[in-house]
Design a protein around this motif. Structure first.
Motif, PDB file in Angstrom:
ATOM      1  N   GLU A   1      -0.591  47.778  10.462  1.00 44.63           N
ATOM      2  CA  GLU A   1      -1.347  48.062  12.061  1.00 44.63           C
ATOM      3  C   GLU A   1      -2.795  47.489  11.621  1.00 44.63           C
ATOM      4  O   GLU A   1      -3.138  47.055  13.009  1.00 44.63           O
ATOM      5  CB  GLU A   1      -1.406  49.330  12.429  1.00 44.63           C
ATOM      6  CG  GLU A   1      -1.175  50.534  13.231  1.00 44.63           C
ATOM      7  CD  GLU A   1      -1.787  51.455  13.550  1.00 44.63           C
ATOM      8  OE1 GLU A   1      -1.190  51.987  14.647  1.00 44.63           O
ATOM      9  OE2 GLU A   1      -1.650  52.024  12.439  1.00 44.63           O
ATOM     10  N   ALA A   2      -2.758  47.460  10.596  1.00 45.72           N
ATOM     11  CA  ALA A   2      -4.760  46.163  10.334  1.00 45.72           C
ATOM     12  C   ALA A   2      -4.655  45.262  10.575  1.00 45.72           C
ATOM     13  O   ALA A   2      -5.846  44.593  10.868  1.00 45.72           O
ATOM     14  CB  ALA A   2      -5.414  46.911   9.289  1.00 45.72           C
ATOM     15  N   GLY A   3      -3.806  44.226  10.662  1.00 47.92           N
ATOM     16  CA  GLY A   3      -2.892  42.977  10.671  1.00 47.92           C
ATOM     17  C   GLY A   3      -3.222  42.594   9.621  1.00 47.92           C
ATOM     18  O   GLY A   3      -3.132  41.258   8.891  1.00 47.92           O
ATOM     19  N   LEU A   4      -3.225  43.647   8.488  1.00 49.24           N
ATOM     20  CA  LEU A   4      -3.002  42.501   7.029  1.00 49.24           C
ATOM     21  C   LEU A   4      -2.106  41.495   6.911  1.00 49.24           C
ATOM     22  O   LEU A   4      -0.725  41.845   6.936  1.00 49.24           O
ATOM     23  CB  LEU A   4      -3.006  43.547   5.656  1.00 49.24           C
ATOM     24  CG  LEU A   4      -4.528  44.532   5.959  1.00 49.24           C
ATOM     25  CD1 LEU A   4      -4.672  44.979   4.557  1.00 49.24           C
ATOM     26  CD2 LEU A   4      -6.109  44.106   6.371  1.00 49.24           C
ATOM     27  N   GLY A   5      -2.311  40.034   5.917  1.00 49.26           N
ATOM     28  CA  GLY A   5      -1.449  39.118   6.130  1.00 49.26           C
ATOM     29  C   GLY A   5      -1.214  39.111   4.000  1.00 49.26           C
ATOM     30  O   GLY A   5      -2.622  38.884   2.945  1.00 49.26           O
ATOM     31  N   GLY A   6      -0.671  38.549   3.699  1.00 50.38           N
ATOM     32  CA  GLY A   6      -0.399  37.780   2.506  1.00 50.38           C
ATOM     33  C   GLY A   6      -0.366  38.989   0.886  1.00 50.38           C
ATOM     34  O   GLY A   6       0.177  40.223   1.920  1.00 50.38           O
ATOM     35  N   PRO A   7      -0.027  38.602  -0.082  1.00 50.02           N
ATOM     36  CA  PRO A   7       0.294  39.395  -1.214  1.00 50.02           C
ATOM     37  C   PRO A   7      -1.296  40.610  -1.247  1.00 50.02           C
ATOM     38  O   PRO A   7      -2.386  40.533  -1.122  1.00 50.02           O
ATOM     39  CB  PRO A   7       0.118  38.808  -2.055  1.00 50.02           C
ATOM     40  CG  PRO A   7      -0.636  37.536  -1.514  1.00 50.02           C
ATOM     41  CD  PRO A   7      -0.373  37.240  -0.408  1.00 50.02           C
TER      42      PRO A   7
END
Length: 330
Positions: free
Chosen positions: A203-209
């Motif tokens: 929901e916070a738009g985080l991406g990656g590992p």
């Protein structure tokens, strides 16, 4: 209202994520094979990702988030992610810390060396399959893909046989093999904390590992097994046994003694990661006593026998070998 497409959603991790989304008031669609019912309030779409035409039920529809827990052939993640890339905002793939090349040193972070994997591979081995799934998600969604590299997962609905085995064994009481050292640190994540963080992060738009587990030492073998003893009635007599004696007896860590790894290279690899990145992104971990108590309540509510995934090995040490190791043989 957020719209979630949960690929699965009827067992363990998928179910915990589905329940968390429902508590948020989200609209949830579960795409599954129909072998188990999802929680009430979920719209079910049936399909088998391994069968020809198995994704037909997802030919239409848009979602804010897709969550995928697939553990077998990466091609299933590849085909699903490709199909949904233009109709879903983000894709969270629940991966595993097993994607790190062995042996990873204590203090390993998300920059650690990885096993080889391919999004086009058929099922091979768990670490390579999970890495291939990661690559498939990133290929389709780019920086909209969140890679949730979970550690050891415990909690209600467990269908792998680790914590349920310990609870049932300790509930039987009597002298009980407790693999030491007692202060040996554990690193794991409660399935509900994993679920909550995954939805928050997406929901916070985080991406990656992100490595998603408690800080190493959040619990120890001592606090873990003593919590099991307390919640099941305290009839067990924990007999702490050193790793050298366990090794001499030919007892297999992790499989015959679930959740336990002796000090050394494998323990560092699995239980000593630096999870600062996830903690800084809001991961909170409930006390081990709460995880154990809630799992025991769930286990009793279903008659004491936990479901088991057919693709996972049986866990636990048989009574005769345990008695022999403790010197209790007749």
């Amino acid at each position: 209202m957020k719209k979630l497409l949960m690929l699965g959603g009827t067992e363990f991790v998928g179910r915990a994520i589905t329940e968390d989304a429902l508590e948020r008031g989200w609209d949830v669609t579960a795409f599954h094979r129909g072998r188990h019912a999802p929680p009430p309030g979920v719209r079910s779409v049936h399909g088998d990702r391994t069968a020809p035409g198995g994704l037909a039920g997802l030919a239409e529809g848009t979602w804010d988030l897709v969550v995928d827990t697939w553990s077998a052939a990466p091609t299933a993640v590849r085909d699903t992610a490709r199909l949904l890339a233009g109709r879903a905002g983000r894709y969270a793939y629940v991966s595993s810390c097993s994607v790190y090349a062995y042996p990873a040193p204590a203090g390993r972070t998300e920059d650690g060396a990885l096993v080889d994997g391919s999004p086009d591979a058929e099922a091979t081995a768990y670490p390579e399959d999970k890495r291939g799934g990661e690559l498939a998600a990133v290929a389709a969604f780019g920086d909209r893909a969140l890679l949730v590299r979970a550690g050891l997962i415990l909690g209600p609905y467990e269908n792998v046989g680790r914590l349920p085995w310990w609870l049932n064994r300790i509930a039987r009481g009597g002298p009980t093999l407790a693999p030491g050292p007692r202060d040996l640190p554990m690193q794991y994540v409660d399935v509900r904390d994993l679920a909550h963080w995954t939805l928050d992060a997406a929901e916070a738009g985080l991406g990656g590992p992100y490595d998603v587990a408690s800080p190493s030492g959040h619990a120890t073998m001592g606090s873990f097994l003593e919590a099991c003893a307390a919640v099941t009635g305290g009839a067990a007599e924990l007999r702490w046994t050193g790793p050298e004696r366990i090794a001499e007896a030919g007892v297999e860590p992790w499989i015959q003694l679930p959740c336990w790894l002796p000090p050394g290279e494998l323990h560092d690899h699995m239980f000593r990661a630096d999870v600062t990145k996830a903690l800084s992104a809001g991961l909170t971990c409930r006390p081990v006593e709460e995880t154990v108590a809630d799992t025991w309540s769930w286990l009793r509510s279903i008659g004491g026998t936990a479901p088991m995934r057919p693709d996972r090995s049986a866990k636990g040490l048989d009574a005769e070998r345990e008695a022999a190791l403790l010197g209790l043989g007749g």
